[in-house]
Structure formats: C-alpha cells, structure tokens
Enzyme design. Structure first.
Site, PDB file in Angstrom:
ATOM      1  N   ASP A   9       0.774  -1.276   0.106  1.00  0.00           N
ATOM      2  CA  ASP A   9      -0.075  -0.004  -0.090  1.00  0.00           C
ATOM      3  C   ASP A   9       0.909   1.191  -0.117  1.00  0.00           C
ATOM      4  O   ASP A   9       2.072   1.257   0.275  1.00  0.00           O
ATOM      5  CB  ASP A   9      -0.791   0.007   1.088  1.00  0.00           C
ATOM      6  N   GLY A  10       0.453   2.386  -0.566  1.00  0.00           N
ATOM      7  CA  GLY A  10       1.010   3.611  -0.561  1.00  0.00           C
ATOM      8  C   GLY A  10      -0.002   4.650   0.393  1.00  0.00           C
ATOM      9  O   GLY A  10      -1.243   4.472  -0.009  1.00  0.00           O
ATOM     10  N   GLU A  47       2.280   3.830  -4.031  1.00  0.00           N
ATOM     11  CA  GLU A  47       1.758   2.518  -4.381  1.00  0.00           C
ATOM     12  C   GLU A  47       2.776   1.751  -5.363  1.00  0.00           C
ATOM     13  O   GLU A  47       3.359   0.556  -4.974  1.00  0.00           O
ATOM     14  CB  GLU A  47       0.309   2.596  -5.148  1.00  0.00           C
ATOM     15  N   ASP A  69      -4.430  -2.740  -3.219  1.00  0.00           N
ATOM     16  CA  ASP A  69      -5.729  -1.975  -3.504  1.00  0.00           C
ATOM     17  C   ASP A  69      -5.768  -0.704  -4.378  1.00  0.00           C
ATOM     18  O   ASP A  69      -6.669  -0.312  -4.674  1.00  0.00           O
ATOM     19  CB  ASP A  69      -6.381  -1.674  -2.130  1.00  0.00           C
ATOM     20  N   HIS A 123      -9.618  -0.527   2.823  1.00  0.00           N
ATOM     21  CA  HIS A 123     -10.498  -0.499   3.923  1.00  0.00           C
ATOM     22  C   HIS A 123     -11.526  -1.143   4.297  1.00  0.00           C
ATOM     23  O   HIS A 123     -12.701  -1.026   4.689  1.00  0.00           O
ATOM     24  CB  HIS A 123     -11.003   0.910   4.078  1.00  0.00           C
ATOM     25  N   ASP A 133      -1.893  -0.262   5.268  1.00  0.00           N
ATOM     26  CA  ASP A 133      -2.640   0.836   4.990  1.00  0.00           C
ATOM     27  C   ASP A 133      -2.207   1.512   6.271  1.00  0.00           C
ATOM     28  O   ASP A 133      -1.978   2.687   6.039  1.00  0.00           O
ATOM     29  CB  ASP A 133      -4.194   0.672   4.855  1.00  0.00           C
TER      30      ASP A 133
END
Length: 144
Positions: A9-10, A47, A69, A123, A133
C-alpha cells in the site's frame, strides 16, 4: 518453489505531499513488514514504490502473489505497460507516461520473477491490507 505472498500500500498526506509506502511479505509462514517515506510524492508513486521495494527484497526466483488495493498499479502492470513499452513509454496522448521511472523498475523486477497480481478492496475486512494501510499512513506522517 515456495510461494511468497505480498501485500502493498501507499499513502500520501496531500497529493502531492508527504508520502509513505509499506509492504507485508509472507514467506514460510513468517511475516516481515517493510516501509518507508518520501518528503514529496504522490499516492500513485507510493503505491508503485511499495510494490518495487517488496519485490526487490525477494532474492530467489519464487512464485509471488502480490495484493494491492491500487487499480492503477494492477491495471498498469497487467494491461497498460505493454502499449507503453511499444510506444517508447508514451501514453495514448503521446505524452510521457507518468511515473515512468518507477514503471521501468517494476517491469524489470517482474521479468525476473513469477508474479501474480491480485486486487483487494481497500479499508475492508482484509487484515493484511488494513495493516499495510496503517503502516503506509504512519510512514507518511512520520516524515517530517
């Protein structure tokens, strides 16, 4: 050949702004967390950076499942990159591909490994995605 599972994740505080990236690498049932930050970045760059750093940390040629994601990353590496390379890293509007430097790095890394990309809803109920995240946001906010 053991399979490696990666979640990436970023995050960016402001876009552009302070950026953070993170990955969880699961191999042989052991989890390793890696993360980092940049003073000025964008969400898409973070990301990509997460995926690049995670894949670069896998030294042996192993089967890798990577979960993101980011549809930008997944679609970019699975669909768009082929035409970008054919068109000398230009997009459909004949302009340089955004984040070209990172796409080139990612392309080199995946050509050395057997990588399968998977999209996961952000999320949501996936504990590993929620953890990366949090790590990415923490890395971005710690970057002062």
């Amino acid at each position: 050949m053991n399979e490696v599972i990666i979640y990436t994740d970023g995050s960016c505080l402001g876009n552009p702004g302070k950026g953070g990236w993170a990955a969880i690498i699961i191999k042989n049932e052991k989890e390793e967390e890696i993360f980092g930050s940049e003073k000025e970045s964008t969400n898409n760059r973070m990301e990509l950076t997460a995926a690049i750093n995670a894949l670069a940390s896998i030294k042996q040629n192993k089967k890798i499942k990577i979960y993101t994601d980011s549809k930008y990353v997944k679609d970019g590496i699975e669909k768009w990159i082929h035409n970008w390379k054919l068109n000398n890293w230009k997009n459909a509007n004949k302009k340089d591909v955004k984040n070209k430097d990172l796409w080139i790095k990612l392309d080199i890394l995946i050509n050395e490994k057997e990588v399968n990309w998977h999209w996961v809803k952000a999320h949501s109920i996936n504990k590993h995605n929620n953890r990366v995240d949090l790590l990415a946001r923490s890395a971005a906010s710690a970057n002062d």
